[in-house]
Scaffold this motif. Structure first.
Motif, mmCIF file in Angstrom:
data_model
loop_
_atom_site.group_PDB
_atom_site.id
_atom_site.type_symbol
_atom_site.label_atom_id
_atom_site.label_comp_id
_atom_site.label_asym_id
_atom_site.label_seq_id
_atom_site.Cartn_x
_atom_site.Cartn_y
_atom_site.Cartn_z
ATOM 1 N N HIS A 71 -21.697 46.259 30.227
ATOM 2 C CA HIS A 71 -22.763 46.977 29.529
ATOM 3 C C HIS A 71 -22.572 48.467 29.803
ATOM 4 O O HIS A 71 -22.433 48.880 30.963
ATOM 5 C CB HIS A 71 -24.133 46.520 30.048
ATOM 6 C CG HIS A 71 -25.275 46.962 29.200
ATOM 7 N ND1 HIS A 71 -25.688 48.282 29.125
ATOM 8 C CD2 HIS A 71 -26.106 46.261 28.374
ATOM 9 C CE1 HIS A 71 -26.706 48.368 28.306
ATOM 10 N NE2 HIS A 71 -26.974 47.157 27.821
ATOM 11 N N PRO A 72 -22.540 49.314 28.760
ATOM 12 C CA PRO A 72 -22.223 50.733 28.967
ATOM 13 C C PRO A 72 -23.237 51.489 29.830
ATOM 14 O O PRO A 72 -22.896 52.520 30.414
ATOM 15 C CB PRO A 72 -22.189 51.296 27.539
ATOM 16 C CG PRO A 72 -22.996 50.338 26.723
ATOM 17 C CD PRO A 72 -22.787 49.004 27.346
ATOM 18 N N GLU A 73 -24.464 50.990 29.911
ATOM 19 C CA GLU A 73 -25.491 51.702 30.679
ATOM 20 C C GLU A 73 -25.592 51.216 32.121
ATOM 21 O O GLU A 73 -25.922 51.993 33.023
ATOM 22 C CB GLU A 73 -26.849 51.561 29.993
ATOM 23 C CG GLU A 73 -26.902 52.212 28.609
ATOM 24 C CD GLU A 73 -28.258 52.017 27.954
ATOM 25 O OE1 GLU A 73 -29.141 51.382 28.583
ATOM 26 O OE2 GLU A 73 -28.427 52.488 26.815
ATOM 27 N N THR A 74 -25.292 49.949 32.371
ATOM 28 C CA THR A 74 -25.446 49.398 33.723
ATOM 29 C C THR A 74 -24.126 49.103 34.418
ATOM 30 O O THR A 74 -24.100 48.866 35.626
ATOM 31 C CB THR A 74 -26.273 48.101 33.666
ATOM 32 O OG1 THR A 74 -25.545 47.111 32.908
ATOM 33 C CG2 THR A 74 -27.627 48.350 33.013
ATOM 34 N N ASP A 75 -23.023 49.099 33.655
ATOM 35 C CA ASP A 75 -21.703 48.736 34.180
ATOM 36 C C ASP A 75 -21.677 47.325 34.770
ATOM 37 O O ASP A 75 -20.834 47.011 35.620
ATOM 38 C CB ASP A 75 -21.242 49.745 35.248
ATOM 39 C CG ASP A 75 -20.790 51.063 34.635
ATOM 40 O OD1 ASP A 75 -20.427 51.059 33.451
ATOM 41 O OD2 ASP A 75 -20.817 52.086 35.344
#
Length: 435
Positions: free
Chosen positions: A148-152
């Motif tokens: 996920h790009p926001e949470t990695d």
């Protein structure tokens, strides 16, 4: 000799011109917008710079080379690194210097020929470096596909979307025929986008808010920002031009074979390289990624046997116009990272495989200790992330360091193979084609 459908300097019928140019636009579109999406630059500006760069290239080469220029994949990792150091403006500085190096090389080639460049950049150096470029980006592609790009954090919707994208891209590249065979990237992105819609990864808000006609987010030195010299960015980006120069020569040899004219001799490799450098400089002055001649469009030329530079020019004009359509730019920005990751898994692998193909096509013998040493050192230095800290502000790392070490080893180790002239290589390629 096969008779071409439309000659290099021949203007097509108006009823054909539009669709033939649009075909070239589709062939370059996916790859050209993918580079800015991966590097954090503007896809709209990339389209504009691609079109302007191609038009300048056609002008510099006197309308004798039917080649389209788009965003260079070789510069993806260096641009990402440059953006991390100095922002997009820093990447423009490095791109500008790379374009200047192209110009200098073109002047030297005009005065001294091209043999010296082939001595510096033989297949045993360029092949492994290309492999480093692709494999060095492997982790980036995989992370984009499954995190996920926001949470990695690992994300099942992202992974499924990337899997659909990759599957359709592979299917299109293997099983599609005719014109659609030239569009595997767009086909994969379209399928991945549909999967992303199903999994809820797409936000249409930017499209709804965007106007139909909008000014792209140009980065213009001394207008939108004050440029600053950065030695580290220069050390990261400029050496990559050595690799793209070798790729450029290869593209010109292939295109010469397609159009059955020695383009390295007339209008000359110096003009072609100078045109490539001018396109990259133009791109750097408005905020786009470095440009290079596109194999996808050479494939279109070979398949259709439509050699007209007017068709290429028409595609360039379309690219510029597309860059100013706000809805298109906003739509591109809604493509999830998982879709880009799915496409990138194949694309970055293809880059690495092309490096291996260069070694095979040029019959490089890895049984020779000299070749084995050079390729091994390049691969480990480049992929391993080695760097040299020259000063507190200057660092030579990754692909740049691998390229410089490869060139040095090739020059100092005994047993170099003789380097053919461009005429000899052209004649050899033509005889291979005839066979």
């Amino acid at each position: 000799m096969t008779q071409e459908t439309i000659g290099i300097r021949e203007m097509p019928k108006k009823t054909q011109w539009f669709i033939l140019s649009l075909q070239h636009l589709f062939a370059m579109f996916g790859a050209t917008i993918l580079v800015p999406l991966l590097t954090g630059l503007s896809p709209a500006v990339a389209l504009v710079s691609s079109g302007l760069g191609t038009l300048s290239y056609l002008l510099i080469t006197k309308g004798q080379i039917p080649a389209y220029l788009g965003s260079s994949f070789a510069f993806i990792a260096p641009v990402i690194a440059a953006v991390g150091i100095g922002g997009p403006e820093g990447a423009m500085f490095g791109s500008f210097l790379a374009g200047v190096l192209y110009g200098l090389v073109a002047l030297i080639i005009r005065a001294a020929g091209v043999r010296w460049l082939m001595v510096l950049l033989p297949p045993i150096v360029v092949g492994p470096v290309i492999m480093v470029i692709g494999l060095g980006l492997a982790a980036t592609a995989v992370d984009m596909a499954m995190l996920h790009p926001e949470t990695d954090a690992y994300s099942t919707p992202h992974m499924l979307t990337a899997a659909v994208t990759l599957a359709v891209t592979i299917t299109a590249s293997i099983f599609f025929r005719g014109f659609f065979r030239l569009l595997p990237i767009i086909s994969g992105i379209a399928a991945g986008y549909a999967a992303a819609l199903y999994t809820g990864l797409v936000d249409f808000t930017p499209v709804l808010e965007a106007g139909w006609i909008e000014m792209p987010s140009f980065l213009i030195p001394f207008v939108t920002y004050e440029p600053a010299f950065n030695w580290t960015i220069a050390a990261i980006m400029v050496p990559i031009a050595a690799v793209t120069l070798a790729e450029h020569i290869g593209d010109q040899m292939v295109l010469s074979k397609v159009v059955e004219k020695n383009l390295l001799k007339k209008p000359g490799l110096h003009r072609s390289i100078f045109g490539d450098g001018a396109a990259t400089i133009i791109s750097s002055l408005i905020g786009g990624p470095p440009n290079t001649t596109y194999g996808e469009n050479i494939g279109v030329v070979a398949l259709t046997r439509v050699f007209s530079v007017f068709v290429i020019g028409g595609a360039a004009v379309f690219a510029v116009l597309f860059g100013f359509i706000g809805k298109v730019s906003a739509f591109i920005s809604t493509i999830p990272t998982a879709v880009m990751g799915g496409v990138s898994i194949l694309l970055f692998g293809i880059i690495a495989a092309n490096g291996l193909r260069m070694l095979i096509d040029n019959q490089v013998d890895l049984g020779r200790k000299r070749n084995l040493v050079i390729s091994s050192v390049i691969l480990v230095i480049g992929i391993g992330g080695a760097f040299i800290q020259v000063t507190d502000e200057i660092q030579i790392a990754g692909v740049a360091l691998a390229t410089l070490i490869g060139i040095t080893l090739n020059l100092i180790l005994p047993g170099r193979d003789p380097v053919p002239s461009e005429e000899e290589v052209f004649q050899e390629n033509n005889s291979d084609s005839a066979a």
